[in-house]
Design a protein around this motif. Structure first.
Motif, short mmCIF file in Angstrom:
data_model
loop_
_atom_site.label_atom_id
_atom_site.label_comp_id
_atom_site.label_asym_id
_atom_site.label_seq_id
_atom_site.Cartn_x
_atom_site.Cartn_y
_atom_site.Cartn_z
N SER A 7 1.03 -1.19 0.33
CA SER A 7 0.03 0.31 -0.36
C SER A 7 0.83 1.28 0.22
O SER A 7 2.08 1.92 0.60
CB SER A 7 -1.22 0.48 1.00
N PHE A 8 0.27 1.92 -0.87
CA PHE A 8 1.29 3.70 -0.64
C PHE A 8 0.98 4.57 0.08
O PHE A 8 -0.49 4.04 0.51
CB PHE A 8 0.77 4.38 -2.13
N SER A 9 1.79 5.58 0.35
CA SER A 9 1.01 7.10 0.99
C SER A 9 0.49 7.93 0.36
O SER A 9 0.74 7.01 -1.24
CB SER A 9 1.58 7.51 1.60
N SER A 10 -0.51 8.85 0.41
CA SER A 10 -0.26 9.90 -0.19
C SER A 10 0.66 10.42 -0.48
O SER A 10 0.86 10.89 0.20
CB SER A 10 -1.85 10.89 -0.11
N LEU A 11 0.85 11.44 -1.63
CA LEU A 11 1.08 12.14 -1.96
C LEU A 11 1.95 13.36 -1.27
O LEU A 11 0.88 14.03 -0.66
CB LEU A 11 1.13 13.13 -3.33
N ILE A 12 3.10 13.49 -0.65
CA ILE A 12 3.60 14.85 0.54
C ILE A 12 4.78 15.41 -0.39
O ILE A 12 5.13 15.04 -0.69
CB ILE A 12 4.20 13.65 1.48
N THR B 92 -6.65 9.21 -10.05
CA THR B 92 -7.21 9.69 -11.09
C THR B 92 -7.54 11.11 -11.31
O THR B 92 -7.90 11.68 -10.30
CB THR B 92 -9.65 8.41 -11.02
N PRO B 93 -6.48 11.61 -11.98
CA PRO B 93 -6.74 13.45 -11.94
C PRO B 93 -7.90 13.41 -12.48
O PRO B 93 -8.69 13.15 -13.31
CB PRO B 93 -5.83 13.04 -12.93
N LEU C 135 -5.84 -0.12 -11.18
CA LEU C 135 -5.95 1.02 -12.46
C LEU C 135 -5.45 1.68 -12.39
O LEU C 135 -5.22 2.08 -11.19
CB LEU C 135 -7.81 1.06 -12.29
N HIS C 136 -5.29 2.89 -13.55
CA HIS C 136 -4.36 4.06 -13.69
C HIS C 136 -5.37 4.58 -14.55
O HIS C 136 -5.55 4.67 -15.54
CB HIS C 136 -3.36 3.57 -14.83
N GLY C 137 -6.18 5.55 -13.71
CA GLY C 137 -7.18 6.63 -14.28
C GLY C 137 -7.21 7.26 -15.69
O GLY C 137 -7.80 7.42 -16.85
N GLU C 138 -6.03 7.40 -15.81
CA GLU C 138 -4.60 8.72 -16.58
C GLU C 138 -4.89 8.33 -18.24
O GLU C 138 -5.60 8.13 -18.98
CB GLU C 138 -4.45 9.88 -16.23
N GLN C 139 -3.83 7.15 -17.83
CA GLN C 139 -4.01 6.56 -18.97
C GLN C 139 -4.75 5.14 -19.64
O GLN C 139 -4.24 5.12 -20.34
CB GLN C 139 -2.79 5.49 -18.65
N ARG C 140 -5.79 5.51 -18.48
CA ARG C 140 -6.86 4.39 -19.35
C ARG C 140 -6.75 2.63 -19.22
O ARG C 140 -6.44 1.83 -20.28
CB ARG C 140 -7.77 4.22 -20.00
N VAL D 94 -0.83 -6.01 -6.27
CA VAL D 94 -0.39 -4.35 -6.92
C VAL D 94 -0.93 -3.81 -6.99
O VAL D 94 -2.40 -3.59 -6.50
CB VAL D 94 -0.57 -5.17 -8.14
N SER D 95 0.01 -2.15 -7.15
CA SER D 95 -0.94 -0.77 -6.52
C SER D 95 -0.29 -0.28 -7.09
O SER D 95 1.24 0.12 -6.99
CB SER D 95 -0.62 -0.95 -5.58
N PHE D 96 -0.59 0.76 -7.93
CA PHE D 96 0.29 2.45 -8.53
C PHE D 96 0.47 3.32 -7.80
O PHE D 96 -0.14 3.66 -6.92
CB PHE D 96 -0.96 2.77 -9.24
N SER D 97 1.65 3.81 -7.67
CA SER D 97 2.19 5.32 -7.02
C SER D 97 0.97 6.13 -7.09
O SER D 97 0.52 6.22 -7.90
CB SER D 97 3.03 5.55 -7.32
N PRO D 98 0.85 7.21 -5.62
CA PRO D 98 0.22 7.96 -6.33
C PRO D 98 0.03 8.94 -7.14
O PRO D 98 -0.64 10.05 -7.48
CB PRO D 98 0.00 8.80 -4.58
N ASP D 99 1.13 9.27 -7.92
CA ASP D 99 1.45 9.82 -8.63
C ASP D 99 1.15 9.08 -10.11
O ASP D 99 1.42 9.90 -11.29
CB ASP D 99 3.05 10.79 -8.90
#
Length: 343
Positions: free
Chosen positions: A24-29, A218-219, A270-275, A311-316
């Protein structure tokens, strides 16, 4: 995005001695920092720099396999659920266990609300009970004289007694702090209203649930919606059997789509921006990248030597992490150009 993006060699993070069960990732800091926590059957969850994978510290204290680990959004707190019948809340700066929350069976899932320094924690597991603990009241302290931990006095209450008919495998706290999602071995995803302490709705999936996570990235577009119709509240991604499911986090129970795959999937992100979405296999050792719209497999990532449980995407959104039965964590670049240690 060019297919070049993930053809780069992944970074491998060593340190665990048994299978890695959850990441699990944190949010962007501060706009560019973030952290990664890993749960492992070696009893010792680890904190890492999310960009480089560099080890920061190990949380020592569990006496059984750790099944789930999460960071609070600001990464000041960590929570872990273990086979030693406890959940623990940790200070990520000192490594100290602030709370040891005793249960009557294995704890498989923990979740913080989306707040900077959360005062509550949700837990679930083989007891089939969804519990909310009030971290602002009561704590476990160690007596300096003998080092023995005293009983934790943190109060808790149960949500929806008797509703779950299987082990709770995952708990997700979305953007609405009053709504919690649980995924259980009875093959049901449930949305809960914390105010009424009752289920809002439920959805039955086709197979045993491997993972259930809210995508971190998801920007927002200018109009306030997410990427091309994906909710700004995020998308709940579920891996079950040979299918992956995507739910609108803003509308409990609403399926955006489900995708059947050729193989058993243990995890999905899921990567929302790159779909695009990424799956980890339970019957093989491969990571697969798919196009969200066409559902076509785009790439295969090889390097693990066991099933990929998380599997998890980073917050950025510029990399994703995988955790495997082989005891390693790998970081895979998901952007063009240099990033982190990739030059």
């Amino acid at each position: 995005m060019a297919l070049e993006t993930t053809k780069v060699v992944p970074l491998t993070c060593h340190g665990h001695s048994r299978p890695v069960t959850h990441l699990s990732f944190s949010s962007l800091i501060n706009t560019s920092e973030y952290y990664l926590i890993s749960a492992c059957k070696d009893n010792n969850p680890m904190l890492r720099d999310g960009i480089t994978g560099d080890w920061i510290g190990t949380f020592i204290g569990h006496k059984g396999a750790v099944w789930c680990a999460r960071l609070s959004p600001g990464a000041t707190l960590a929570a872990t659920g273990s086979a030693d019948f406890s959940a623990k809340v940790w200070d990520t700066y000192t490594g100290e266990a602030l709370h040891t929350l005793q249960h009557n069976h294995i704890v498989r899932a923990v979740a913080f609300p989306n707040q900077a320094r959360p005062q509550i924690l949700a837990t679930g597991g083989a007891e089939k009970k969804l519990r909310i603990f009030d971290l602002s009241r009561g704590s476990a302290t160690s007596s300096p004289a003998d080092g023995q931990e005293t009983a934790d006095t943190t109060p808790s209450y149960e949500i929806g007694p008797g509703v779950h008919n299987g082990t709770i495998k995952s708990i997700v706290w979305g953007t609405d702090l009053n709504i919690l999602v649980t995924a259980a071995d009875d093959k049901k995803i449930r949305w809960w209203d914390l105010r009424s302490r009752s289920p809002i709705t439920e959805y039955t999936v086709d197979g045993l649930i491997g993972s259930c996570e809210l995508n971190a990235y998801t920007p927002e577009n200018v109009d306030g919606s997410g990427s091309a119709g994906l909710s700004r509240a995020g998308v709940l991604s579920v891996a079950a059997g040979k299918s992956v499911y995507f739910f609108d986090n803003a509308a409990p129970g609403r399926v955006i789509k489900s995708v059947k795959t050729a193989q058993e999937v243990a995890s999905v992100a899921l990567h929302g921006e790159q779909r695009k979405f990424v799956t980890g296999g339970s019957g093989d050792t491969w990571v697969r990248v798919y196009d969200f719209d066409t559902e076509k497999e785009l790439e295969t990532g090889k390097g693990h030597h066991g099933p990929i449980w998380s599997v998890s995407f980073s917050p950025d959104g510029k990399l994703y992490a995988t955790g495997s039965e082989d005891g390693t964590i790998k970081l895979w670049k998901f952007t063009t150009g240099p990033y982190g240690l990739w030059r």
